[in-house]
Scaffold this motif. Structure first.
Motif, PDB file in Angstrom:
ATOM      1  N   GLU A  18      -2.302  -2.425 -18.747  1.00  0.00           N
ATOM      2  CA  GLU A  18      -3.308  -2.084 -17.745  1.00  0.00           C
ATOM      3  C   GLU A  18      -3.359  -3.130 -16.625  1.00  0.00           C
ATOM      4  O   GLU A  18      -3.517  -2.786 -15.448  1.00  0.00           O
ATOM      5  N   VAL A  19      -3.230  -4.408 -17.002  1.00  0.00           N
ATOM      6  CA  VAL A  19      -3.223  -5.470 -15.986  1.00  0.00           C
ATOM      7  C   VAL A  19      -2.012  -5.326 -15.082  1.00  0.00           C
ATOM      8  O   VAL A  19      -2.110  -5.433 -13.854  1.00  0.00           O
ATOM      9  N   LEU A  20      -0.850  -5.083 -15.674  1.00  0.00           N
ATOM     10  CA  LEU A  20       0.365  -4.879 -14.877  1.00  0.00           C
ATOM     11  C   LEU A  20       0.212  -3.687 -13.943  1.00  0.00           C
ATOM     12  O   LEU A  20       0.596  -3.744 -12.765  1.00  0.00           O
ATOM     13  N   ALA A  21      -0.376  -2.608 -14.448  1.00  0.00           N
ATOM     14  CA  ALA A  21      -0.583  -1.411 -13.625  1.00  0.00           C
ATOM     15  C   ALA A  21      -1.537  -1.706 -12.472  1.00  0.00           C
ATOM     16  O   ALA A  21      -1.339  -1.245 -11.339  1.00  0.00           O
ATOM     17  N   GLY A  22      -2.577  -2.499 -12.747  1.00  0.00           N
ATOM     18  CA  GLY A  22      -3.534  -2.858 -11.699  1.00  0.00           C
ATOM     19  C   GLY A  22      -2.888  -3.676 -10.598  1.00  0.00           C
ATOM     20  O   GLY A  22      -3.135  -3.440  -9.403  1.00  0.00           O
ATOM     21  N   VAL A  23      -2.055  -4.640 -10.987  1.00  0.00           N
ATOM     22  CA  VAL A  23      -1.350  -5.464  -9.995  1.00  0.00           C
ATOM     23  C   VAL A  23      -0.404  -4.592  -9.161  1.00  0.00           C
ATOM     24  O   VAL A  23      -0.314  -4.741  -7.936  1.00  0.00           O
ATOM     25  N   THR A  24       0.268  -3.660  -9.817  1.00  0.00           N
ATOM     26  CA  THR A  24       1.195  -2.764  -9.120  1.00  0.00           C
ATOM     27  C   THR A  24       0.455  -1.919  -8.082  1.00  0.00           C
ATOM     28  O   THR A  24       0.897  -1.798  -6.929  1.00  0.00           O
ATOM     29  N   THR A  25      -0.661  -1.327  -8.488  1.00  0.00           N
ATOM     30  CA  THR A  25      -1.447  -0.509  -7.566  1.00  0.00           C
ATOM     31  C   THR A  25      -1.938  -1.337  -6.388  1.00  0.00           C
ATOM     32  O   THR A  25      -1.853  -0.923  -5.229  1.00  0.00           O
ATOM     33  N   PHE A  26      -2.442  -2.536  -6.671  1.00  0.00           N
ATOM     34  CA  PHE A  26      -2.957  -3.399  -5.601  1.00  0.00           C
ATOM     35  C   PHE A  26      -1.878  -3.712  -4.578  1.00  0.00           C
ATOM     36  O   PHE A  26      -2.116  -3.640  -3.364  1.00  0.00           O
ATOM     37  N   LEU A  27      -0.679  -4.061  -5.047  1.00  0.00           N
ATOM     38  CA  LEU A  27       0.394  -4.421  -4.123  1.00  0.00           C
ATOM     39  C   LEU A  27       0.788  -3.253  -3.224  1.00  0.00           C
ATOM     40  O   LEU A  27       1.160  -3.458  -2.058  1.00  0.00           O
ATOM     41  N   THR A  28       0.702  -2.023  -3.741  1.00  0.00           N
ATOM     42  CA  THR A  28       1.113  -0.867  -2.933  1.00  0.00           C
ATOM     43  C   THR A  28       0.053  -0.456  -1.919  1.00  0.00           C
ATOM     44  O   THR A  28       0.376   0.260  -0.965  1.00  0.00           O
ATOM     45  N   MET A  29      -1.204  -0.872  -2.117  1.00  0.00           N
ATOM     46  CA  MET A  29      -2.259  -0.456  -1.184  1.00  0.00           C
ATOM     47  C   MET A  29      -2.913  -1.617  -0.442  1.00  0.00           C
ATOM     48  O   MET A  29      -3.823  -1.400   0.367  1.00  0.00           O
ATOM     49  N   ALA A  30      -2.425  -2.847  -0.660  1.00  0.00           N
ATOM     50  CA  ALA A  30      -3.038  -4.014  -0.022  1.00  0.00           C
ATOM     51  C   ALA A  30      -2.897  -3.992   1.491  1.00  0.00           C
ATOM     52  O   ALA A  30      -3.626  -4.702   2.195  1.00  0.00           O
ATOM     53  N   TYR A  31      -1.976  -3.174   2.012  1.00  0.00           N
ATOM     54  CA  TYR A  31      -1.818  -3.086   3.465  1.00  0.00           C
ATOM     55  C   TYR A  31      -3.104  -2.673   4.163  1.00  0.00           C
ATOM     56  O   TYR A  31      -3.309  -2.971   5.345  1.00  0.00           O
ATOM     57  N   ILE A  32      -4.008  -1.994   3.441  1.00  0.00           N
ATOM     58  CA  ILE A  32      -5.249  -1.522   4.064  1.00  0.00           C
ATOM     59  C   ILE A  32      -6.107  -2.692   4.551  1.00  0.00           C
ATOM     60  O   ILE A  32      -6.882  -2.549   5.494  1.00  0.00           O
ATOM     61  N   VAL A  33      -5.950  -3.868   3.931  1.00  0.00           N
ATOM     62  CA  VAL A  33      -6.716  -5.050   4.346  1.00  0.00           C
ATOM     63  C   VAL A  33      -6.336  -5.465   5.761  1.00  0.00           C
ATOM     64  O   VAL A  33      -7.147  -6.026   6.494  1.00  0.00           O
ATOM     65  N   VAL A 317      -0.117   4.147 -12.317  1.00  0.00           N
ATOM     66  CA  VAL A 317       0.034   5.082 -13.438  1.00  0.00           C
ATOM     67  C   VAL A 317       1.485   5.094 -13.908  1.00  0.00           C
ATOM     68  O   VAL A 317       1.780   5.130 -15.107  1.00  0.00           O
ATOM     69  N   SER A 318       2.421   5.039 -12.960  1.00  0.00           N
ATOM     70  CA  SER A 318       3.839   5.000 -13.312  1.00  0.00           C
ATOM     71  C   SER A 318       4.183   3.730 -14.090  1.00  0.00           C
ATOM     72  O   SER A 318       5.136   3.709 -14.883  1.00  0.00           O
ATOM     73  N   ALA A 319       3.391   2.672 -13.843  1.00  0.00           N
ATOM     74  CA  ALA A 319       3.609   1.411 -14.557  1.00  0.00           C
ATOM     75  C   ALA A 319       2.893   1.389 -15.903  1.00  0.00           C
ATOM     76  O   ALA A 319       2.922   0.372 -16.595  1.00  0.00           O
ATOM     77  N   GLY A 320       2.222   2.499 -16.264  1.00  0.00           N
ATOM     78  CA  GLY A 320       1.592   2.594 -17.579  1.00  0.00           C
ATOM     79  C   GLY A 320       0.087   2.640 -17.586  1.00  0.00           C
ATOM     80  O   GLY A 320      -0.530   2.758 -18.644  1.00  0.00           O
ATOM     81  N   GLY A 321      -0.561   2.539 -16.425  1.00  0.00           N
ATOM     82  CA  GLY A 321      -2.021   2.554 -16.368  1.00  0.00           C
ATOM     83  C   GLY A 321      -2.599   3.888 -16.811  1.00  0.00           C
ATOM     84  O   GLY A 321      -2.158   4.933 -16.333  1.00  0.00           O
ATOM     85  N   ARG A 322      -3.558   3.846 -17.707  1.00  0.00           N
ATOM     86  CA  ARG A 322      -4.150   5.082 -18.220  1.00  0.00           C
ATOM     87  C   ARG A 322      -5.679   5.043 -18.277  1.00  0.00           C
ATOM     88  O   ARG A 322      -6.304   6.047 -18.571  1.00  0.00           O
ATOM     89  N   THR A 323      -6.277   3.886 -18.010  1.00  0.00           N
ATOM     90  CA  THR A 323      -7.731   3.766 -18.144  1.00  0.00           C
ATOM     91  C   THR A 323      -8.343   3.085 -16.922  1.00  0.00           C
ATOM     92  O   THR A 323      -7.634   2.637 -16.011  1.00  0.00           O
ATOM     93  N   GLY A 324      -9.662   2.977 -16.958  1.00  0.00           N
ATOM     94  CA  GLY A 324     -10.376   2.330 -15.871  1.00  0.00           C
ATOM     95  C   GLY A 324     -10.123   0.841 -15.769  1.00  0.00           C
ATOM     96  O   GLY A 324     -10.454   0.226 -14.746  1.00  0.00           O
ATOM     97  N   LEU A 325      -9.526   0.243 -16.787  1.00  0.00           N
ATOM     98  CA  LEU A 325      -9.208  -1.183 -16.712  1.00  0.00           C
ATOM     99  C   LEU A 325      -8.230  -1.454 -15.579  1.00  0.00           C
ATOM    100  O   LEU A 325      -8.297  -2.500 -14.922  1.00  0.00           O
ATOM    101  N   THR A 326      -7.332  -0.515 -15.323  1.00  0.00           N
ATOM    102  CA  THR A 326      -6.405  -0.646 -14.192  1.00  0.00           C
ATOM    103  C   THR A 326      -7.181  -0.770 -12.882  1.00  0.00           C
ATOM    104  O   THR A 326      -6.898  -1.642 -12.055  1.00  0.00           O
ATOM    105  N   ALA A 327      -8.173   0.093 -12.687  1.00  0.00           N
ATOM    106  CA  ALA A 327      -8.984   0.059 -11.466  1.00  0.00           C
ATOM    107  C   ALA A 327      -9.785  -1.237 -11.366  1.00  0.00           C
ATOM    108  O   ALA A 327      -9.936  -1.797 -10.275  1.00  0.00           O
TER     109      ALA A 327
END
Length: 439
Positions: A18-33, A317-327
């Motif tokens: 879940e931590v790995l999935a969270g980091v993956t998601t963050f890196l793909t959307m951090a451009y919004i900052v 999700v592709s990196a394995g995220g399945r729960t709210g811990l990823t978010a």
């Protein structure tokens, strides 16, 4: 505790995954900052303040989604709605950005009420998915056009309205270089490709003298310059400062675009994560919508436009995220980013313009879902797609598509008793067009 709260074992995942999935998601959307302050800054808003508000709103939205709905979906200020906020509400309608933030707050409260009453779900059922796809793609073209114009690649032309800009100008050259870098990173499947491309392009711009490097000291005042600046009384028209029917139109667009954006993201991510029920419904849908509404309210208070669910969550999700811990992990990373947010004002427009162009390209994928062979849905979808960028208004494209769909469905004798909401919406949009013509 994490195992029990997020039901990790039940969903076949672990804390590490879940931590790995969270980091993956963050890196793909951090451009919004970087991109969100660039767009809202054109509405006269303090860039550093918007950057901080973007991080804070994203963090709160991710926490709500993770803790309330237990879904691996991240939220942040939405692309498209930020453009509508800056270029239509503030730019074209002349609404002060403080009043526009008040409208975002009111829309968030309306989201809560409509979700509780089940109205948002009714609207989803009344509009065909093809129109959802066309709206998303139309916004993508709109965003890409803004990026091309900002880069100087497209410029006003008296004979053809728009034409090719001066590609030898420093801004255009830097933007083209940035576009090449980001596109190459995307082809190579680099997860943080957009963010890395923006930073590399900015550094090249500073190094080659094509952009100015004027660092300013860290400032708490700059970070809070948009916080609690919303003007709710003006948004409500109290004291004669309102904008009449414009208020209803803005709220309508905020509601529809946010709703369509979220539904499309929820369906895509839920399918990928295996979280949808066999009948195609999404578990805990109301909790997801409540999280979205709460994030929008928080974002307006912090000083940014409507917060939505991000399709980039699919990378986690592709990196394995399945729960709210990823978010939740994504939210924590946005909180950390908050403390460097004011520095985004140093990023030149030529470095963010390529990101806008390619984000627009990424938003074309839903067009594959449109049933083009069926004119009842294909024609409204096309009208929506072209009207949004050509009229510089998401509201116009949305209205054109709904009215066309209602009329063609009637002609094809497909209208039924359950379409009362569709025809009610079409009637409202026709009244809007009549009002605009009379004005």
């Amino acid at each position: 505790m994490l195992e029990r709260f997020f039901q990790l074992a039940e969903r076949g995942t672990s804390v590490r995954t879940e931590v790995l999935a969270g980091v993956t998601t963050f890196l793909t959307m951090a451009y919004i900052v970087v991109v969100n302050p660039t767009i809202l800054g054109q509405a006269g808003m303090p860039v550093a303040g918007v950057a901080a508000a973007t991080c804070l709103a994203a963090a709160i939205g991710c926490f709500l989604m993770g803790l309330l709905a237990n879904y691996p979906i991240a939220l942040a200020p939405g692309m498209g709605l930020n453009a509508y906020f800056a270029f239509t509400v503030v730019g074209a309608m002349g609404v002060p950005w403080q009043t526009a933030l008040g409208l975002v707050f009111i829309s968030g409260v309306a989201f809560l009420i409509l979700t509780f009453a089940g109205v948002r779900q009714l609207i989803v059922n009344a509009i065909p998915k093809s129109l959802f796809a066309a709206i998303a793609a139309g916004i993508g073209v709109f965003i890409a056009f803004i990026g091309l114009r900002s880069a100087g690649i497209v410029a006003p032309n008296e004979g053809t309205v728009v034409g090719l800009g001066d590609l030898t100008s420093p801004t255009a050259l830097l933007a083209i270089l940035g576009l090449t870098i980001i596109a190459a990173l995307q082809v190579l499947r680099v997860r943080a490709g957009i963010l890395i491309g923006i930073v590399v392009t900015a550094i090249l711009g500073w190094t080659l003298g094509l952009a100015q490097w004027n660092p300013e000291p860290y400032s708490v005042e700059a970070m809070t310059s948009t916080a609690l600046q919303l003007d709710i009384p003006a948004a409500l028209g109290i004291g004669g400062r309102g904008f009449g029917l414009a208020l209803l139109e803005i709220l309508f667009v905020f509601l529809f675009v946010d709703l369509f954006d979220n539904v499309g993201t929820l369906v895509a991510v839920s399918k990928r994560a295996g979280l949808m029920r066999p009948d195609g419904t999404i578990p805990r849908l109301n909790r997801i919508l409540f999280a979205d509404a709460g994030a929008t309210i928080a974002g307006s208070l912090a000083g940014t436009s409507t917060v939505v669910s991000y399709i980039e969550s699919a990378s986690g999700v592709s990196a394995g995220g399945r729960t709210g811990l990823t978010a939740v992990v994504v939210g924590l990373l946005f909180l950390v980013t908050l403390f460097v947010a004011p520095w985004v004002q140093l990023i030149p427009a030529a470095a963010t313009a390529p990101a806008l162009i390619l984000v627009g390209a990424m938003m074309m994928a839903p067009l594959a879902e449109v049933e083009w062979e069926d004119p009842v849905v294909g024609i409204p979808a096309f009208l929506t797609l072209v009207t949004i960028p050509l009229t510089f208004s998401i509201a116009n494209g949305l209205a054109m598509g709904v009215v066309a769909y209602a009329v063609l469905k009637l002609v094809a004798r497909r209208a039924g008793k359950g379409d009362w909401l569709l025809y009610g919406l079409a009637a409202l949009f026709l009244a809007r067009f009549a009002y605009m013509s009379a004005g």
